[in-house]
Design an enzyme around this catalytic site. Structure first.
Site, short mmCIF file in Angstrom:
data_model
loop_
_atom_site.label_atom_id
_atom_site.label_comp_id
_atom_site.label_asym_id
_atom_site.label_seq_id
_atom_site.Cartn_x
_atom_site.Cartn_y
_atom_site.Cartn_z
N GLU A 112 3.67 3.65 -9.12
CA GLU A 112 5.35 4.00 -9.46
C GLU A 112 5.57 2.86 -10.34
O GLU A 112 5.00 1.73 -9.98
CB GLU A 112 5.81 3.99 -8.02
CG GLU A 112 7.46 4.26 -8.38
CD GLU A 112 8.50 3.76 -7.07
OE1 GLU A 112 9.28 4.21 -7.20
OE2 GLU A 112 7.66 3.15 -6.02
N LYS A 212 11.54 11.50 -7.06
CA LYS A 212 11.67 10.69 -5.65
C LYS A 212 13.04 11.12 -5.01
O LYS A 212 14.15 10.99 -5.64
CB LYS A 212 11.53 9.31 -5.95
CG LYS A 212 11.41 8.17 -4.68
CD LYS A 212 11.37 6.89 -5.30
CE LYS A 212 11.45 5.92 -4.15
NZ LYS A 212 11.15 4.66 -4.99
N CYS A 245 6.52 6.06 -2.86
CA CYS A 245 6.71 4.81 -2.11
C CYS A 245 7.71 4.76 -1.06
O CYS A 245 7.11 5.20 0.23
CB CYS A 245 7.67 3.80 -3.33
SG CYS A 245 7.70 2.10 -3.00
#
EC number: 3.5.1.12
Length: 543
Positions: A112, A212, A245
């Site tokens: 990321e 995300k 993440c």
């Protein structure tokens, strides 16, 4: 320190390393993703290859990248200037793809924020954003059709890399999608900006994208209206799931993708800042693989000064990982990965003779009449040296949460400690006593710092010093050896086993599972001193 670890062998000293853990079983914890800024130079890294000769495997790579960052991420710059910076990172990506291609890698994962960096505002990141058409609507090969859409230079380079390397490629970039004023959620600037993972097939086709959902203090990006539940199919290993993440701590999309789409493999770009004792990058990656019996291909950025390191290729039974807080170099991990991961032995299918400590554990759980329960100890007919006096309960902050703990004294014992509805238990023996303080801690409540989420945690930790107030501090080295059962009466089935020993080494539990409505972890014969052994439960419905 970074080092290599191979089951059955001795620890080898190595300046830069991949830690290789083979063995019967493995597990670990969870963490927070964040971003701050510092200017670091570019390095192309070393690479490690883990060799196994299974019939049914594929070859995967993850790259830990010390991204070249904008010196002033708040400044407004041109698209051309943004591309110049991003192309420096993409040049390094290309070198890694070609190195991986020489090792017959079939899929590579990049981290990321690896291409554009972090700490932007919504306005300052705009020149770094590629236009992103929906792969569900448009079939597109950016390398072969570069002029089809404007502002897609990064996508074009990634697509061409996938072709050159003849491999599936997963990367993360910032993307933009125009929206109309008739859309009530359309931002005032007329566009959505997303933190986006992209997947290219080995022929350069844009297979899919994931935007995300659980942003971690990322003012530059929007949250998609609907959760992207994205999977993609490969000819070499079947179906993969994908998320980013901080997503790993939440039900959507991480748990839902695993539950609804039956994936056995996950690709996981991350920019994760380590926080011990419970939430280091390699801990959560490993814990996720063990908890769900899947393979996790995790790529982190490498900025030790920001606490950002920790990548790995994790299966339920072994890990190939990299964690180095001292060295500025990048690292490419390559490993052969089973197409059908084999999980840990649970309580329900364990075979063979039960060892004496496990018999003791089962007696305690069943309330066997041979065992008398006191507030803090149990006396069984064959046990002679339990703790005579109940140790004091105390409170200490761990991971910003107020844990209730009891000290772990003596060479053997049985302890428990409770908070709210959660009671945690520890049955342990120690071959020798170390000059360190260990404690058994419990927390059952809403975590509210750097994100809000409900957790139930039972944790055996080495304290930073000899004072009770040092329990919960960040440490990485320990000498205390334990044989133990750790268990609790969790009210969730989503429990992540955290297991870390000295020198940021991932340890393998002997057994995990449910017994009498309690979830337990069993371990004997630690390879090095215990830093953390914990059961980290998530109650998603109470967030």
């Amino acid at each position: 320190m970074a080092h290599a670890h191979i089951q059955g062998g001795r620890r080898a000293k190595s300046r830069f390393v991949v830690c290789i853990m083979s063995g019967a079983r493995s597990k670990l914890a969870l963490f927070l993703c964040g971003c701050y800024v510092v200017a670091l130079g570019a390095h192309t890294g070393e690479e490690s290859v883990a060799d196994h000769h299974e019939a049914e495997y594929y070859v995967a790579a993850v790259y830990e990248h010390p991204s070249i960052l904008s010196l002033n991420p708040l400044a407004l710059i041109s698209r051309q200037e943004a591309l110049e910076l991003m192309n420096q990172n993409l040049d390094i990506y290309e070198q890694q793809v070609m190195t991986a291609a020489q090792k017959d890698v079939q899929i590579i994962v990049f981290p990321e924020d690896g291409i554009h960096g972090f700490n932007f505002t919504r306005t300052s990141i705009y020149p770094f954003l590629d236009f992103m058409p929906s792969p569900q609507v448009v079939r597109w090969n950016p390398c072969l059709e570069p002029h089809r859409f404007n502002d897609t230079e990064v996508l074009q380079r990634l697509s061409c890399m996938a072709i050159r390397g003849d491999m599936f490629l997963v990367a993360n970039l910032g993307t933009k999608e125009p929206c109309h004023s008739s859309d009530p959620r359309c931002p005032k600037d007329g566009r959505y900006q997303f933190n986006t993972n992209v997947v290219f097939s080995n022929n350069g086709t844009l297979v899919d994208r994931y935007r995300k959902h659980n942003l971690y203090f990322e003012a530059a990006f929007d949250v998609p209206l609907k959760v992207d539940l994205i999977t993609f199919d490969t000819p070499f290993a079947g179906r993969f799931g994908i998320f980013t993440c901080f997503d790993i701590l939440f039900f959507d999309p991480a748990i839902r993708v695993l539950r609804d789409y039956k994936v056995k493999h996950v690709v996981y770009p991350t920019a994760w800042m380590n926080q011990l004792p419970l939430l280091a990058a390699i801990e959560i990656q490993k814990a996720f693989a063990v908890a769900f019996g899947i393979n996790v291909l995790a790529a982190n950025v490498h900025h030790p000064v920001l606490g950002m390191t920790g990548s790995g290729i994790h299966t339920p039974l072994e890990s190939f990982w990299y964690h180095d807080m001292e060295n500025p170099k990048s690292h490419l991990i390559i490993a052969q990965v089973a197409k059908n991961p084999v999980g840990l032995i649970g309580a329900e299918n364990a075979t063979g003779e039960t060892d004496p400590s496990h018999s003791k554990f089962l007696k305690i759980l069943s309330g066997d009449p041979y065992c008398e329960k006191d507030a803090q100890e149990v006396h069984c007919d064959e046990a002679t040296k339990w703790n005579v006096n109940a140790p004091p309960t105390f409170h200490s902050e761990m991971m910003y949460d107020n844990f209730t703990l009891v000290p772990v004294w003596g060479k053997e014992g049985y302890l428990h400690v409770c908070s709210n509805g959660l009671c945690c238990y520890l049955l342990y023996e120690r071959p020798t006593l170390s000059k360190e303080l260990y404690a058994l801690g419990v927390f059952d409540g809403l975590h509210t710092v750097h994100g809000t989420y409900y957790i139930q945690v039972c944790a055996l930790v080495r304290c930073g010093g000899l004072g009770f107030d040092t329990c919960g501090q960040e440490i990485t080295e320990a000498t205390g050896i334990f044989e133990f059962h750790l268990w609790g009466n969790f009210s969730t089935s989503y429990i992540f086993p955290l297991f870390l020993t000295s020198g940021m080494t991932l340890e393998v539990p002997d057994q995990l599972g449910w017994e009498n409505d309690h979830y337990f972890l069993r371990k004997s014969r630690l390879s090095s001193g215990l830093v953390t052994a914990a059961l980290y439960g998530r109650l998603y419905e109470r967030d």
